[in-house]
Design a protein around this motif. Sequence first.
Motif, PDB file in Angstrom:
ATOM      1  N   LEU A  48      -1.414   9.858  -5.184  1.00 45.55           N
ATOM      2  CA  LEU A  48      -1.316   9.383  -6.104  1.00 45.55           C
ATOM      3  C   LEU A  48      -3.052   9.482  -7.153  1.00 45.55           C
ATOM      4  O   LEU A  48      -2.730   9.785  -8.218  1.00 45.55           O
ATOM      5  N   GLY A  49      -4.026  10.312  -6.202  1.00 43.10           N
ATOM      6  CA  GLY A  49      -5.469  10.469  -6.843  1.00 43.10           C
ATOM      7  C   GLY A  49      -4.479  11.941  -8.199  1.00 43.10           C
ATOM      8  O   GLY A  49      -5.077  11.592  -8.872  1.00 43.10           O
ATOM      9  N   GLN A  97       0.975  -0.956   0.355  1.00 42.94           N
ATOM     10  CA  GLN A  97      -0.116  -0.153  -0.085  1.00 42.94           C
ATOM     11  C   GLN A  97       0.846   1.312  -0.124  1.00 42.94           C
ATOM     12  O   GLN A  97       1.629   1.053   1.103  1.00 42.94           O
ATOM     13  N   PHE A  98       0.567   2.039  -0.700  1.00 46.21           N
ATOM     14  CA  PHE A  98       1.271   3.519  -0.762  1.00 46.21           C
ATOM     15  C   PHE A  98       0.361   4.534  -1.771  1.00 46.21           C
ATOM     16  O   PHE A  98      -0.572   4.132  -2.946  1.00 46.21           O
ATOM     17  N   TYR A  99       0.461   6.149  -0.745  1.00 43.33           N
ATOM     18  CA  TYR A  99      -0.179   6.972  -1.683  1.00 43.33           C
ATOM     19  C   TYR A  99       0.000   8.049  -2.190  1.00 43.33           C
ATOM     20  O   TYR A  99       0.020   8.852  -2.312  1.00 43.33           O
ATOM     21  N   HIS A 100       1.613   7.993  -1.868  1.00 40.58           N
ATOM     22  CA  HIS A 100       1.807   9.328  -2.213  1.00 40.58           C
ATOM     23  C   HIS A 100       3.580   9.071  -2.719  1.00 40.58           C
ATOM     24  O   HIS A 100       4.228   7.773  -1.799  1.00 40.58           O
ATOM     25  N   LEU A 139      -2.188  12.553  -9.441  1.00 39.51           N
ATOM     26  CA  LEU A 139      -0.662  12.106 -10.485  1.00 39.51           C
ATOM     27  C   LEU A 139      -1.586  10.985 -11.862  1.00 39.51           C
ATOM     28  O   LEU A 139      -1.493  11.299 -12.206  1.00 39.51           O
ATOM     29  N   MET A 140      -2.951  10.389 -11.368  1.00 37.07           N
ATOM     30  CA  MET A 140      -3.508  10.094 -12.009  1.00 37.07           C
ATOM     31  C   MET A 140      -4.208  10.729 -12.718  1.00 37.07           C
ATOM     32  O   MET A 140      -4.798  10.164 -13.849  1.00 37.07           O
ATOM     33  N   LEU A 184     -10.454   9.853 -14.900  1.00 38.64           N
ATOM     34  CA  LEU A 184      -9.508  10.428 -13.603  1.00 38.64           C
ATOM     35  C   LEU A 184      -9.357  12.156 -14.777  1.00 38.64           C
ATOM     36  O   LEU A 184      -9.998  12.936 -14.352  1.00 38.64           O
ATOM     37  N   ARG A 185      -8.758  11.940 -15.547  1.00 38.39           N
ATOM     38  CA  ARG A 185      -8.256  13.300 -16.234  1.00 38.39           C
ATOM     39  C   ARG A 185      -8.837  13.412 -16.761  1.00 38.39           C
ATOM     40  O   ARG A 185      -8.392  15.219 -17.160  1.00 38.39           O
ATOM     41  N   LEU A 213      -5.012   2.523  -5.028  1.00 39.84           N
ATOM     42  CA  LEU A 213      -4.094   3.827  -6.307  1.00 39.84           C
ATOM     43  C   LEU A 213      -3.117   3.010  -6.699  1.00 39.84           C
ATOM     44  O   LEU A 213      -2.367   3.254  -8.745  1.00 39.84           O
ATOM     45  N   ILE A 240      -8.125   5.452 -15.729  1.00 35.81           N
ATOM     46  CA  ILE A 240      -6.409   6.455 -15.644  1.00 35.81           C
ATOM     47  C   ILE A 240      -7.857   7.832 -16.785  1.00 35.81           C
ATOM     48  O   ILE A 240      -7.814   8.808 -16.608  1.00 35.81           O
ATOM     49  N   PHE A 261      -7.964  11.029  -2.706  1.00 32.15           N
ATOM     50  CA  PHE A 261      -8.340   9.549  -2.559  1.00 32.15           C
ATOM     51  C   PHE A 261      -7.615   8.618  -2.488  1.00 32.15           C
ATOM     52  O   PHE A 261      -6.486   8.641  -3.300  1.00 32.15           O
ATOM     53  N   TYR A 262      -7.689   7.616  -2.193  1.00 29.85           N
ATOM     54  CA  TYR A 262      -6.760   6.546  -2.434  1.00 29.85           C
ATOM     55  C   TYR A 262      -7.024   5.458  -2.832  1.00 29.85           C
ATOM     56  O   TYR A 262      -6.978   4.129  -3.147  1.00 29.85           O
ATOM     57  N   MET A 288      -1.602   2.048 -10.751  1.00 32.44           N
ATOM     58  CA  MET A 288      -1.146   2.795 -11.619  1.00 32.44           C
ATOM     59  C   MET A 288       0.642   1.847 -12.034  1.00 32.44           C
ATOM     60  O   MET A 288       0.893   2.246 -12.834  1.00 32.44           O
ATOM     61  N   ILE A 310      -1.815  11.517   5.567  1.00 28.98           N
ATOM     62  CA  ILE A 310      -1.528  10.152   4.576  1.00 28.98           C
ATOM     63  C   ILE A 310      -0.154   9.765   5.186  1.00 28.98           C
ATOM     64  O   ILE A 310      -0.274   8.062   5.643  1.00 28.98           O
TER      65      ILE A 310
END
Lengths: 432, 432
Positions: free
Chosen positions: A171-172, A152-155, A174-175, B143-144, B171, B140, B153-154, B175, A213
């Motif tokens: 990540l939000g 799990q990772f969020y950033h 980013l995506m 989202l874009r 996420l 993706i 959001f995760y 990714m 987070i």
Amino acid sequence: VDTGEREKLIELMEPLHPADIADLLEQINAFDRMRLIKLYGKEFDGDILSELDESIREEVIRTLHPEVLADAVRELESDDVVDLLEDLDEAQQEAILEVLEDSDRVAVEQSLTYPEYSAGRLMQREVVMAPEHWNVGEAIDYLRSTDDLPEQFYHIVLVDPKLRPIGNVGLGRLMASRREVLLRSLISETFHVFPVTRPEGEVAYAFNQYHLISAPVVDESERLVGVITIDDAMSVLDEEHEEDILRLAGVGEESRLSDGTVETVRQRLPWLAVNLATAVLASLVIAQFEDVLATVVALAVLMPIVASMGGNAGTQALTVAVRSLATKDLTSSNVWRIILRELSVGLVNGICFAVVMGVLALLWFGSPVLGGVIAVAMIINLVVAGLAGIGVPVVLERFGVDPALASGTFVTTVTDVVGFFAFLGLASAVLL
Amino acid sequence: VDTGEREKLIELMEPLHPADIADLLEQINAFDRMRLIKLYGKEFDGDILSELDESIREEVIRTLHPEVLADAVRELESDDVVDLLEDLDEAQQEAILEVLEDSDRVAVEQSLTYPEYSAGRLMQREVVMAPEHWNVGEAIDYLRSTDDLPEQFYHIVLVDPKLRPIGNVGLGRLMASRREVLLRSLISETFHVFPVTRPEGEVAYAFNQYHLISAPVVDESERLVGVITIDDAMSVLDEEHEEDILRLAGVGEESRLSDGTVETVRQRLPWLAVNLATAVLASLVIAQFEDVLATVVALAVLMPIVASMGGNAGTQALTVAVRSLATKDLTSSNVWRIILRELSVGLVNGICFAVVMGVLALLWFGSPVLGGVIAVAMIINLVVAGLAGIGVPVVLERFGVDPALASGTFVTTVTDVVGFFAFLGLASAVLL
């Protein structure tokens, strides 16, 4: 378990979360626990170990087949392995370190060099980072080509060429961005970096206060060495609260439901001994007034009321003060206002209960003098209780002592001594 | 603030996090607060409002210029607006609802129909969801192309055609996967769905127990209506702990450091009144033994010790029991083992302190009989304290009463009454 049907057990345990299996293991007795683990065998999951109470964990590790243990440990993230190791004795530590892969072992050994309860112990080594000049497309391609990403990772942590963290990219965001957008333009507003030596309690406080987070951890040269995530911070917050409650009640903060009698006695006896000493102190005060007690037995009947009300009012003021100190709401800028408030609250409550008890004592023993004495003693003790309730923890905090640990005893000692002294002293002045 | 230099204030406040600004506002007095807010003017951020203590929030909302307030509220996510509204009076609620955009207003009004302290109040309406048949590329692209994604959001929640959530896709895994991978193949192992009516305490417990990061919330027809994130669960956990501590100490759980004297008296007085009633009950027990007290004044000196030790031991057992009930560690499967443990702990501690006090009483008053009486009374009271400490909260829990709220008073009443009765009763049997 009793029938030894392995298939059935595995089927039953399959839908359970590791945390629930750990709870189950904690609640059954040691013999059943051993049999269940033996029967469960290879299915035993590393996460169950992390979720177990420390007091039981050692026993379970001894019960597990070395091969099962090795498999279980290899699945874990580095922070969970560290958490597992720090409470084991050296022989067990080495046995576990040996089964780890070389790179993991070095990481775990490094983490163990940081002080206990520090950010360094709490963090996980697995960090997803990217150079500050990358764009979204490069980051996505990198993630897709990397095999061993953390579960799990969020950033993504942006780092400069010296590996110093300069920002978090969620990540939000980013995506939601096109491939050519620079990561630098996406960094989150809220960004906290913790040094490895920062106490975990302060880390948890910051996570809660700033709604973090995940946050990077850096070593002395400000290089990124790990990341702390909110679920770990949440566990720390939970433990700190638990400790505060147990300390306020005079129970060792390591106390667990799974502890046996001997362990429990060992934790509670010292606090009771301290309480005995303070109770004897209060008795010494009473002993000064044997004359008046022998003359007016009603005093012996009424005196616990004054002490008890003081103790309760003191505990009320104390608890609010200890909590406010822990959450950093009580500071030098408002402490005088709060002291003044406790003083007036003590006075108002004191007057209310002085009237009630004065009338009650008059009706009960038919003595207006006795009523007057208990009324005045009540006011004195409730005012003192309010002042002690706020004053003792504030002073302890200033001397660097955890106020949750020692305040309770101090405050009730004060209210007992003052309660008995005021009531019996006034009585002997008036009645003898 | 005193000099009224607006530029300088804004410059000073700029680097502060909204949570810190809220703390600052809580710590200064009402007059300074008003001046500061007036001066700060348009810079006032919606997040500061969410971070403020309820007791001060209303006052601040009244102080704010309506336009500033409108701007501030519009920035907030729906769960924060709901949190803001639930404590305001109706006129204020309507004023805020009016400034919201239509769609937001409907969402907020809908949330307010859910019971207080439920998952429905805690959740945010802003959910990122995707149909179950999508692949990574489609997600993706979606989202874009979406403008108003939630700030943080995760997970993406996968839903079936009836909008029922069927899984979470993290996420990170999203990714790391190629565009053609199906979302369905990426869903996380741990997945919890909460109905809107689930109490927030249970939601927080599940987040902590299962290390959840975000979880979907569904209505009666199992349709996805919102999502709860871990930072909100962490706040709830924090508040629940706070409540437990304050309740155990007999302080109203709504108690805040910023409350004034009147408010504080109003919270604490009822608990002190209950304590007075129980203290009088203990006095009635003492009054039964006036004869022996008049003959042997030493009894009056020693009797508070027995009661005090019982009260302390009872509080120790009680605190552990209340905590274990709150964390669901104490269940019907281990309650008898714990009762047995408390019984033996009480017995062991009782014997230890019986010896100490027996010897002490002998040396102090030169009476072996007195020493024997206090020793036996000590054992009886510590055993009873252990049993009451575990028994009272367990029974209260079974009757659906929060054990943190009422146990303390019950337990100390029991230990006071039993302590005085055992000590004075034994004494009058032996000495008269």
